[in-house]
Scaffold this active site. Structure first.
Site, PDB file in Angstrom:
ATOM      1  N   LYS A 112       0.829  -1.202   0.000  1.00 49.01           N
ATOM      2  CA  LYS A 112       0.000   0.000   0.000  1.00 49.01           C
ATOM      3  C   LYS A 112       0.870   1.260   0.000  1.00 49.01           C
ATOM      4  CE  LYS A 112      -2.050   3.484   2.221  1.00 49.01           C
ATOM      5  NZ  LYS A 112      -1.548   4.432   3.209  1.00 49.01           N
ATOM      6  N   ASP A 130      -6.107   0.344   0.481  1.00 53.11           N
ATOM      7  CA  ASP A 130      -6.092   0.562   1.923  1.00 53.11           C
ATOM      8  C   ASP A 130      -7.425   0.074   2.484  1.00 53.11           C
ATOM      9  OD1 ASP A 130      -7.866   2.389   0.969  1.00 53.11           O
ATOM     10  OD2 ASP A 130      -7.183   4.023   2.204  1.00 53.11           O
TER      11      ASP A 130
END
Length: 218
Positions: A112, A130
DNA sequence: ATCCCGAGGG
DNA sequence: CCCTCTGGAT
């Protein structure tokens, strides 16, 4: 749904303040379980004191911890930042690499974080899966996968590569403002008529309006 | 009480 | 898969 998101959030962007890839990398590590607003409060002090990977790698641990303390997880984040910086010095000539494969080898840098840096500091398309992205793709019915990597690939197949980064911003902005984890503001959601999960939160517009978060976060 | 643009370790 | 790390805002 993509078109409506684009019309609703025409200026969606990364809300972390940064000037260089290194600054974005550090800011993104700090952003774990913390608002961007809070990160942006500590980074001016941090970036003024530490300008290079060598600065971070040779930092006084206690001093660094104190500066970033209010972002939470401060010991783990200090370890990540100092370890990441040391790895940049040891293996990448003190430069932040521009490839996912390299970024994810850095301590404290997961997929991420790597995609945030790629998409916003290197203009390399990246899907940032996320917590918001994960929740919204499931509600939208875009995929039933729960593993972030599988979600990334599934959505990557649905959307042109040139839109990956901006799409991530749409999802994150919508997740923060309306499509919350608990009590999403369905009654004022521009996607209501298209959303399989419509009704998971209050559908009464007046009630939903009270749940919308905007100002203090943007 | 619950959430915030996670990652590493067991 | 689960757990832990952590402070601040609401």
């Amino acid at each position: 749904m993509t078109r409506i998101l684009a019309e609703t959030y025409p200026d969606a962007h990364c809300e972390l303040d940064f000037g260089t890839p290194l600054e974005l990398l550090v800011a993104t590590i700090l952003s774990a379980q913390c608002t961007d607003k809070r990160v942006n409060l500590v980074t001016p002090v941090l970036f003024a004191k530490y300008r290079t990977p060598a600065d971070y790698a040779g930092a006084d641990r206690a001093e660094l911890e104190e500066i970033i303390r209010s972002t939470g997880f401060f010991r783990a984040k200090t370890n990540s930042i100092m370890g990441m910086a040391q790895a940049l010095c040891d293996r990448y000539g003190g430069e932040v690499p521009g490839k996912l494969k390299d970024l994810v080898t850095l301590p404290g840098v997961g997929r991420k974080t790597a995609n945030v840096v790629l998409g916003n500091a290197f203009d390399v398309p990246g899907i940032t899966v996320d917590t918001h992205f994960q929740r919204l793709t499931r509600r939208f019915g875009w995929t039933t996968e729960v593993d972030p990597v599988k979600i990334e690939h599934a959505v990557g197949d649905l959307i042109p590569k040139s839109e990956w980064t901006q799409m991530s911003h749409y999802m994150i902005w919508h997740g923060r403002r309306i499509c919350h984890a608990r009590r999403p503001a369905c009654g004022v959601c521009p996607l209501a008529s298209l959303c399989p999960a419509y009704g998971e939160g209050p559908t009464d517009p007046a009630q939903a309006a009270k749940l919308v978060r905007s100002g203090p976060f943007s």
